[in-house]
Enzyme design. Structure first.
Site, PDB file in Angstrom:
ATOM      1  N   GLU A 144      10.124   1.938  13.031  1.00  0.00           N
ATOM      2  CA  GLU A 144      10.277   1.235  14.304  1.00  0.00           C
ATOM      3  C   GLU A 144       9.710  -0.157  14.070  1.00  0.00           C
ATOM      4  O   GLU A 144       8.493  -0.314  13.964  1.00  0.00           O
ATOM      5  CB  GLU A 144       9.536   1.983  15.428  1.00  0.00           C
ATOM      6  CG  GLU A 144      10.113   1.692  16.809  1.00  0.00           C
ATOM      7  CD  GLU A 144       9.394   0.586  17.534  1.00  0.00           C
ATOM      8  OE1 GLU A 144       9.662  -0.606  17.193  1.00  0.00           O
ATOM      9  OE2 GLU A 144       8.579   0.870  18.416  1.00  0.00           O
ATOM     10  N   CYS A 173       6.372  -4.507  20.989  1.00  0.00           N
ATOM     11  CA  CYS A 173       7.569  -4.586  20.139  1.00  0.00           C
ATOM     12  C   CYS A 173       8.821  -4.862  20.947  1.00  0.00           C
ATOM     13  O   CYS A 173       9.699  -5.580  20.501  1.00  0.00           O
ATOM     14  CB  CYS A 173       7.708  -3.348  19.259  1.00  0.00           C
ATOM     15  SG  CYS A 173       7.737  -1.822  20.196  1.00  0.00           S
ATOM     16  N   LYS A 201      -2.647   6.932   9.518  1.00  0.00           N
ATOM     17  CA  LYS A 201      -3.234   5.708   8.970  1.00  0.00           C
ATOM     18  C   LYS A 201      -3.202   4.654  10.073  1.00  0.00           C
ATOM     19  O   LYS A 201      -2.199   3.996  10.300  1.00  0.00           O
ATOM     20  CB  LYS A 201      -2.392   5.299   7.763  1.00  0.00           C
ATOM     21  CG  LYS A 201      -2.788   4.197   6.839  1.00  0.00           C
ATOM     22  CD  LYS A 201      -3.861   3.263   7.207  1.00  0.00           C
ATOM     23  CE  LYS A 201      -3.442   1.846   6.929  1.00  0.00           C
ATOM     24  NZ  LYS A 201      -3.917   0.927   7.968  1.00  0.00           N
ATOM     25  N   SER A 210       5.660  -4.074  11.045  1.00  0.00           N
ATOM     26  CA  SER A 210       6.490  -5.224  10.686  1.00  0.00           C
ATOM     27  C   SER A 210       7.610  -4.835   9.715  1.00  0.00           C
ATOM     28  O   SER A 210       7.529  -3.834   8.999  1.00  0.00           O
ATOM     29  CB  SER A 210       5.613  -6.289  10.044  1.00  0.00           C
ATOM     30  OG  SER A 210       5.113  -5.810   8.807  1.00  0.00           O
ATOM     31  N   GLU A 247      10.459 -12.827  14.885  1.00  0.00           N
ATOM     32  CA  GLU A 247       9.554 -12.209  15.836  1.00  0.00           C
ATOM     33  C   GLU A 247       8.183 -12.883  15.736  1.00  0.00           C
ATOM     34  O   GLU A 247       7.635 -13.027  14.644  1.00  0.00           O
ATOM     35  CB  GLU A 247       9.395 -10.718  15.538  1.00  0.00           C
ATOM     36  CG  GLU A 247       8.523 -10.042  16.572  1.00  0.00           C
ATOM     37  CD  GLU A 247       8.313  -8.559  16.305  1.00  0.00           C
ATOM     38  OE1 GLU A 247       8.065  -8.196  15.145  1.00  0.00           O
ATOM     39  OE2 GLU A 247       8.388  -7.782  17.266  1.00  0.00           O
TER      40      GLU A 247
HETATM   41  P1  ADP Z   1       1.484  -6.326  11.554  1.00  0.00           P
HETATM   42  O1  ADP Z   1       2.022  -7.504  10.803  1.00  0.00           O
HETATM   43  O2  ADP Z   1       2.009  -6.200  12.926  1.00  0.00           O
HETATM   44  O3  ADP Z   1       0.012  -6.106  11.394  1.00  0.00           O
HETATM   45  P2  ADP Z   1       1.987  -4.396   9.557  1.00  0.00           P
HETATM   46  O4  ADP Z   1       3.312  -3.844   9.214  1.00  0.00           O
HETATM   47  O5  ADP Z   1       1.309  -5.238   8.544  1.00  0.00           O
HETATM   48  O6  ADP Z   1       2.192  -5.083  10.919  1.00  0.00           O
HETATM   49  O7  ADP Z   1       0.966  -3.246   9.955  1.00  0.00           O
HETATM   50  C1  ADP Z   1       1.323  -2.057  10.580  1.00  0.00           C
HETATM   51  C2  ADP Z   1       0.667  -0.927   9.840  1.00  0.00           C
HETATM   52  O8  ADP Z   1       1.158  -0.910   8.511  1.00  0.00           O
HETATM   53  C3  ADP Z   1      -0.855  -1.022   9.729  1.00  0.00           C
HETATM   54  O9  ADP Z   1      -1.415   0.270   9.894  1.00  0.00           O
HETATM   55  C4  ADP Z   1      -1.048  -1.507   8.311  1.00  0.00           C
HETATM   56  O10 ADP Z   1      -2.279  -1.134   7.749  1.00  0.00           O
HETATM   57  C5  ADP Z   1       0.077  -0.808   7.599  1.00  0.00           C
HETATM   58  N1  ADP Z   1       0.447  -1.443   6.316  1.00  0.00           N
HETATM   59  C6  ADP Z   1       0.366  -2.752   5.990  1.00  0.00           C
HETATM   60  N2  ADP Z   1       0.757  -2.947   4.717  1.00  0.00           N
HETATM   61  C7  ADP Z   1       1.098  -1.733   4.211  1.00  0.00           C
HETATM   62  C8  ADP Z   1       1.581  -1.271   2.947  1.00  0.00           C
HETATM   63  N3  ADP Z   1       1.791  -2.087   1.933  1.00  0.00           N
HETATM   64  N4  ADP Z   1       1.816   0.054   2.822  1.00  0.00           N
HETATM   65  C9  ADP Z   1       1.625   0.902   3.844  1.00  0.00           C
HETATM   66  N5  ADP Z   1       1.147   0.527   5.045  1.00  0.00           N
HETATM   67  C10 ADP Z   1       0.894  -0.773   5.251  1.00  0.00           C
END
Ligand code: ADP
Length: 494
Positions: A264, A299, A188, A242, A398
């Site tokens: 991570e 990161c 994904k 995140s 961060e």
């Molecule tokens: P950032 O804030 O750095 O964009 P995220 O954690 O939101 O970090 O995004 C990292 C990955 O996690 C992306 O591929 C995003 O689509 C996915 N992601 C975001 N929200 C969800 C969720 N609720 N469940 C699973 N994957 C998610």
């Protein structure tokens, strides 16, 4: 690398992207798409499939079938190794195309992308291709009337959720060991940087990976990511991103099949400069690079600069001088050192951090603003904030942007206390000529990776993982394989 070859690719039309499911490129089940906006100029580059719950379920079912019929795990190690090497060959053959596509999508400066993206991804795939026939089971030291065997088995279906900062490098950190150990994977990619990773996934099929062993679904994290997290058919989730999403993934696992979850997450990594650093000029150069390359969207970025008080002003001036000379701009220009911020939303968040830092008593020494707005792109000047107290927001949260927080310290004990005063523990560095001090800092600063008299650049032979709220489990090195295997005991009465 020559600029003309990059320029020839920079304006090429990008076809719409679909999912990769069961060996085929397919649109979303309801035909929905998402615009892919380039942070280089704010223009729509192409569209990608906006995945539905059904798309993710179909991809997981395909991965499950591929795993159960052993079309990949059942092949000889030599055969699997060959496919993975072929894949690495194809990534290398398409390196420039992949790098430019990735940069147009996520804004990383091309000099960095060429090194860290296709090049690193191919090297990672090769590393695990070579490792896969060197992973042995064990015979336990039992009494003579039994035989205890420890088998190492693939876990099953791996769900890999990838961020936008280094999609190929981080994607390969998960895909390499997962596929090498015989698992099936559903990938994904991030909404704002999916194109190059989708293309890299397609190349795996071209290399001979059987259909269904690697599926990739684009779409919103909250939709397709959630379906993956809650699936009863995904056995392991591996994630870089995140902390908030990391928490959700643990919750999804708890609410579904207790799948293993490896995270991570972020960091607020301290770069600690002692007055006895062997070369302050070099330290200043590396400190600036360690936070500002890829616009701070790294990161392990050294986002907190802890400087011994006796050299504070002198050293900050040196870092500021290097910083002001760094070239921010067109990410597709080979001489650019700092590319675009990944999205407008990210840029707005960065600027809000600068406001907060000032409101909390910090002083902006250089940068602090949006730049190059006339390009339509999302660019920010590399920013240094001094006088940041250890409890200030800029020390604790961060940013994931080009903002360096500077804090003075007096003694070794101070340095360790301040370095350890966040919830994170991803990376760090110490600059000193004193061997004893270097080792004490490595021991006492809580982090998954500590650098001495350098910052960043640790290669694939060593693990990268966090402690505390920076996560668990490691990418890179042979240790990463553990995430993708189950130990099975066979206890045999002789
Ligand atoms: P950032 O804030 O750095 O964009 P995220 O954690 O939101 O970090 O995004 C990292 C990955 O996690 C992306 O591929 C995003 O689509 C996915 N992601 C975001 N929200 C969800 C969720 N609720 N469940 C699973 N994957 C998610």
């Amino acid at each position: 690398m020559d600029q003309a070859r990059i320029d020839a690719l920079r304006g090429q039309p990008v076809p719409p992207f679909g999912h990769l499911i069961d060996g085929k490129i397919v649109p979303a089940s309801d035909g929905a798409v998402m615009d892919v906006t380039s942070p280089l100029n704010g223009e729509v580059l192409t569209t990608s499939a906006r995945g539905t719950a059904l798309d993710m379920e179909t991809a997981i079912a395909s991965a499950r079938t591929a795993f159960e019929d052993r079309r990949w795990a059942g092949q000889s190690p030599a055969a699997r190794k060959k496919v993975l090497h072929k894949w690495a060959d194809l990534i290398e053959a398409h390196a420039l195309e992949l790098a430019v596509l990735g940069v147009r999508d996520n804004g990383t400066e091309i000099s960095m992308a060429l090194k860290a993206e296709p090049g690193s991804a191919a090297a990672t795939i090769r590393y695990y291709a070579e490792a896969l026939d060197k992973v042995y089971g064990e015979i336990a030291p039992t009494a003579g009337d039994v035989l205890g065997l420890i088998h190492k088995e693939p876990v099953g279906v791996v769900g890999a959720i990838i961020p936008w900062n280094f999609p190929l490098m981080i994607g390969a950190w998960k895909l390499g060991p997962a596929l090498a150990m015989g698992n099936s994977v559903v990938l994904k990619p991030a909404e704002t940087a999916s194109l190059s990773l989708m293309r890299m996934a397609e190349l795996a099929l071209e290399a001979g990976l059987p259909p269904g062993v690697l599926n990739a679904v684009t779409g919103e994290g909250a939709v397709v990511g959630e379906v993956m997290g809650l699936s009863m058919d995904v056995d392991v989730l591996v994630f870089t991103g995140s902390g908030g999403t990391g928490r959700r993934l643990l919750d999804y696992a708890a609410r579904s099949n207790l799948k293993r979850v490896y995270l991570e997450l972020g960091g607020k990594s301290p770069n600690v400069i002692f007055a006895d650093a062997p070369n302050l000029e070099e330290a200043a150069k590396v400190a600036a690079g360690g936070i500002f390359r890829n616009a701070g969207q790294v990161c392990v970025a050294g986002s907190r600069l802890l400087v011994q008080a006796s050299i504070h002003d002198e050293f900050v001036a040196m870092v500021a001088q290097v910083t002001e000379q760094m070239q921010v701009g067109d990410p597709l220009n080979l001489s650019t050192q700092i590319g675009a911020v990944n999205s407008e939303a990210q840029l707005a968040q960065n600027l809000a951090f600068v406001d907060t830092a000032q409101a909390e008593g910090g002083t902006v020494t250089t940068g602090g603003t949006r730049v190059l707005q006339e390009t339509g792109g999302s660019f920010m000047a590399p920013t240094i904030v001094t006088g940041v107290t250890p409890d200030a927001t800029l020390s604790q949260k961060e940013v994931f942007g080009p903002i360096l927080a500077v804090t003075p310290f007096e003694t070794d004990e101070d340095a360790v206390r301040i370095a350890n005063s966040t919830v994170y523990g991803l990376a760090g560095a110490v600059w000193t000529s004193n061997l004893g001090r270097a080792h004490r800092m490595v021991r006492d600063i809580r982090a998954g990776v500590m650098h001495v008299n350098t910052y960043g650049g640790a290669d694939g032979t060593v693990p990268l993982g966090g402690v505390g709220q920076s996560g668990n489990g490691s990418d890179k090195s042979l240790h990463a394989l553990d995430k993708y295997i189950n130990l099975k005991t066979a206890w045999i009465k002789l």
